[in-house]
Design a protein around this motif. Structure first.
Motif, PDB file in Angstrom:
ATOM      1  N   LEU A  32       0.822  -1.207   0.000  1.00 57.88           N
ATOM      2  CA  LEU A  32       0.000   0.000   0.000  1.00 57.88           C
ATOM      3  C   LEU A  32       0.856   1.257   0.000  1.00 57.88           C
ATOM      4  CD1 LEU A  32      -2.615  -1.096   2.679  1.00 57.88           C
ATOM      5  CD2 LEU A  32      -2.941  -1.035   0.200  1.00 57.88           C
ATOM      6  N   GLN A  33       2.054   1.163   0.533  1.00 57.59           N
ATOM      7  CA  GLN A  33       2.945   2.310   0.611  1.00 57.59           C
ATOM      8  C   GLN A  33       4.007   2.316  -0.481  1.00 57.59           C
ATOM      9  OE1 GLN A  33       4.334   1.813   4.625  1.00 57.59           O
ATOM     10  NE2 GLN A  33       2.497   2.712   5.494  1.00 57.59           N
ATOM     11  N   ALA A  34       3.934   1.380  -1.394  1.00 57.29           N
ATOM     12  CA  ALA A  34       4.911   1.326  -2.485  1.00 57.29           C
ATOM     13  C   ALA A  34       4.780   2.590  -3.344  1.00 57.29           C
ATOM     14  CB  ALA A  34       4.675   0.080  -3.342  1.00 57.29           C
ATOM     15  N   PRO A  35       5.898   3.066  -3.850  1.00 61.20           N
ATOM     16  CA  PRO A  35       5.833   4.260  -4.695  1.00 61.20           C
ATOM     17  C   PRO A  35       5.103   3.977  -6.001  1.00 61.20           C
ATOM     18  CG  PRO A  35       8.039   3.343  -4.706  1.00 61.20           C
ATOM     19  CD  PRO A  35       7.247   2.562  -3.700  1.00 61.20           C
ATOM     20  N   VAL A  36       4.453   4.983  -6.523  1.00 59.25           N
ATOM     21  CA  VAL A  36       3.762   4.860  -7.799  1.00 59.25           C
ATOM     22  C   VAL A  36       4.802   4.790  -8.909  1.00 59.25           C
ATOM     23  CG1 VAL A  36       2.233   6.052  -9.421  1.00 59.25           C
ATOM     24  CG2 VAL A  36       1.719   6.072  -6.979  1.00 59.25           C
ATOM     25  N   ALA A  37       4.611   3.862  -9.830  1.00 61.94           N
ATOM     26  CA  ALA A  37       5.507   3.751 -10.979  1.00 61.94           C
ATOM     27  C   ALA A  37       5.197   4.913 -11.915  1.00 61.94           C
ATOM     28  CB  ALA A  37       5.313   2.410 -11.674  1.00 61.94           C
ATOM     29  N   THR A  38       6.083   5.889 -11.970  1.00 60.51           N
ATOM     30  CA  THR A  38       5.817   7.100 -12.750  1.00 60.51           C
ATOM     31  C   THR A  38       5.992   6.884 -14.241  1.00 60.51           C
ATOM     32  OG1 THR A  38       8.080   7.839 -12.371  1.00 60.51           O
ATOM     33  CG2 THR A  38       6.385   8.647 -10.859  1.00 60.51           C
ATOM     34  N   THR A  39       6.716   5.866 -14.611  1.00 58.18           N
ATOM     35  CA  THR A  39       6.847   5.523 -16.027  1.00 58.18           C
ATOM     36  C   THR A  39       6.442   4.072 -16.198  1.00 58.18           C
ATOM     37  OG1 THR A  39       9.151   4.843 -15.754  1.00 58.18           O
ATOM     38  CG2 THR A  39       8.757   7.131 -16.383  1.00 58.18           C
ATOM     39  N   VAL A  40       5.795   3.804 -17.300  1.00 60.35           N
ATOM     40  CA  VAL A  40       5.411   2.431 -17.583  1.00 60.35           C
ATOM     41  C   VAL A  40       6.580   1.789 -18.319  1.00 60.35           C
ATOM     42  CG1 VAL A  40       3.741   0.911 -18.698  1.00 60.35           C
ATOM     43  CG2 VAL A  40       2.980   3.057 -17.680  1.00 60.35           C
ATOM     44  N   SER A  41       7.427   1.159 -17.550  1.00 60.21           N
ATOM     45  CA  SER A  41       8.587   0.481 -18.113  1.00 60.21           C
ATOM     46  C   SER A  41       8.705  -0.882 -17.457  1.00 60.21           C
ATOM     47  CB  SER A  41       9.863   1.292 -17.857  1.00 60.21           C
ATOM     48  OG  SER A  41      10.173   1.303 -16.479  1.00 60.21           O
ATOM     49  N   ALA A  42       9.435  -1.747 -18.113  1.00 57.93           N
ATOM     50  CA  ALA A  42       9.624  -3.083 -17.558  1.00 57.93           C
ATOM     51  C   ALA A  42      10.304  -3.000 -16.198  1.00 57.93           C
ATOM     52  CB  ALA A  42      10.452  -3.933 -18.516  1.00 57.93           C
ATOM     53  N   GLN A  43      11.249  -2.098 -16.052  1.00 55.91           N
ATOM     54  CA  GLN A  43      11.988  -1.978 -14.788  1.00 55.91           C
ATOM     55  C   GLN A  43      11.084  -1.528 -13.639  1.00 55.91           C
ATOM     56  OE1 GLN A  43      15.231   0.780 -14.916  1.00 55.91           O
ATOM     57  NE2 GLN A  43      16.041   0.155 -12.943  1.00 55.91           N
ATOM     58  N   SER A  44      10.255  -0.509 -13.862  1.00 58.35           N
ATOM     59  CA  SER A  44       9.390  -0.023 -12.789  1.00 58.35           C
ATOM     60  C   SER A  44       8.310  -1.046 -12.440  1.00 58.35           C
ATOM     61  CB  SER A  44       8.768   1.326 -13.149  1.00 58.35           C
ATOM     62  OG  SER A  44       7.911   1.207 -14.254  1.00 58.35           O
ATOM     63  N   LEU A  45       7.761  -1.706 -13.442  1.00 53.52           N
ATOM     64  CA  LEU A  45       6.749  -2.729 -13.179  1.00 53.52           C
ATOM     65  C   LEU A  45       7.346  -3.924 -12.455  1.00 53.52           C
ATOM     66  CD1 LEU A  45       4.740  -2.649 -16.523  1.00 53.52           C
ATOM     67  CD2 LEU A  45       4.112  -1.649 -14.320  1.00 53.52           C
ATOM     68  N   ARG A  46       8.562  -4.304 -12.845  1.00 51.71           N
ATOM     69  CA  ARG A  46       9.245  -5.421 -12.183  1.00 51.71           C
ATOM     70  C   ARG A  46       9.512  -5.102 -10.712  1.00 51.71           C
ATOM     71  NH1 ARG A  46      12.284  -6.562 -16.475  1.00 51.71           N
ATOM     72  NH2 ARG A  46      13.859  -5.045 -15.894  1.00 51.71           N
ATOM     73  N   GLY A  47       9.923  -3.878 -10.428  1.00 54.51           N
ATOM     74  CA  GLY A  47      10.179  -3.476  -9.049  1.00 54.51           C
ATOM     75  C   GLY A  47       8.926  -3.525  -8.203  1.00 54.51           C
ATOM     76  N   LEU A  48       7.827  -3.008  -8.749  1.00 45.36           N
ATOM     77  CA  LEU A  48       6.559  -3.022  -8.024  1.00 45.36           C
ATOM     78  C   LEU A  48       6.069  -4.449  -7.810  1.00 45.36           C
ATOM     79  CD1 LEU A  48       4.173  -1.546  -6.780  1.00 45.36           C
ATOM     80  CD2 LEU A  48       3.223  -1.299  -9.081  1.00 45.36           C
ATOM     81  N   LEU A  49       6.139  -5.252  -8.850  1.00 42.08           N
ATOM     82  CA  LEU A  49       5.699  -6.642  -8.747  1.00 42.08           C
ATOM     83  C   LEU A  49       6.562  -7.417  -7.745  1.00 42.08           C
ATOM     84  CD1 LEU A  49       3.751  -8.784  -9.729  1.00 42.08           C
ATOM     85  CD2 LEU A  49       5.331  -9.276 -11.589  1.00 42.08           C
ATOM     86  N   SER A  50       7.852  -7.175  -7.766  1.00 42.60           N
ATOM     87  CA  SER A  50       8.752  -7.849  -6.822  1.00 42.60           C
ATOM     88  C   SER A  50       8.398  -7.504  -5.385  1.00 42.60           C
ATOM     89  CB  SER A  50      10.203  -7.471  -7.098  1.00 42.60           C
ATOM     90  OG  SER A  50      10.622  -7.996  -8.321  1.00 42.60           O
TER      91      SER A  50
END
Length: 84
Positions: A32-50
């Protein structure tokens, strides 16, 4: 320091850090406190998913019922991806 103090120290550590309620709350709050992925990139999505997978795995290890929460997790993912 003596071996007599080991049991006292160990019990203090268990009392302070082995609180299942606090551990559970922290792992529920983390996505719930994870940062919002400001760009839709594989790296940002992977970080959020991880981050979400790590916390769900910990909740499973605590024997909490997380397998029926797919819609909630998808909603969390969606809320943390910025719309472009």
């Amino acid at each position: 320091m003596t071996s007599d103090n080991f049991d006292i120290a160990w019990n203090l550590l268990i009392k302070r850090y082995d609180d299942k309620w606090v551990i559970t709350a922290n792992h529920i709050n983390a996505p719930l406190q994870a940062p919002v992925a400001t760009t839709v990139s594989a790296q940002s999505l992977r970080g959020l998913l991880s981050a979400i997978i790590e916390n769900v795995a910990t909740l499973k290890a605590l024997n909490l019922p997380v397998d029926q929460r797919d819609m909630l997790l998808l909603h969390l993912l969606e809320k943390h991806i910025a719309r472009t």
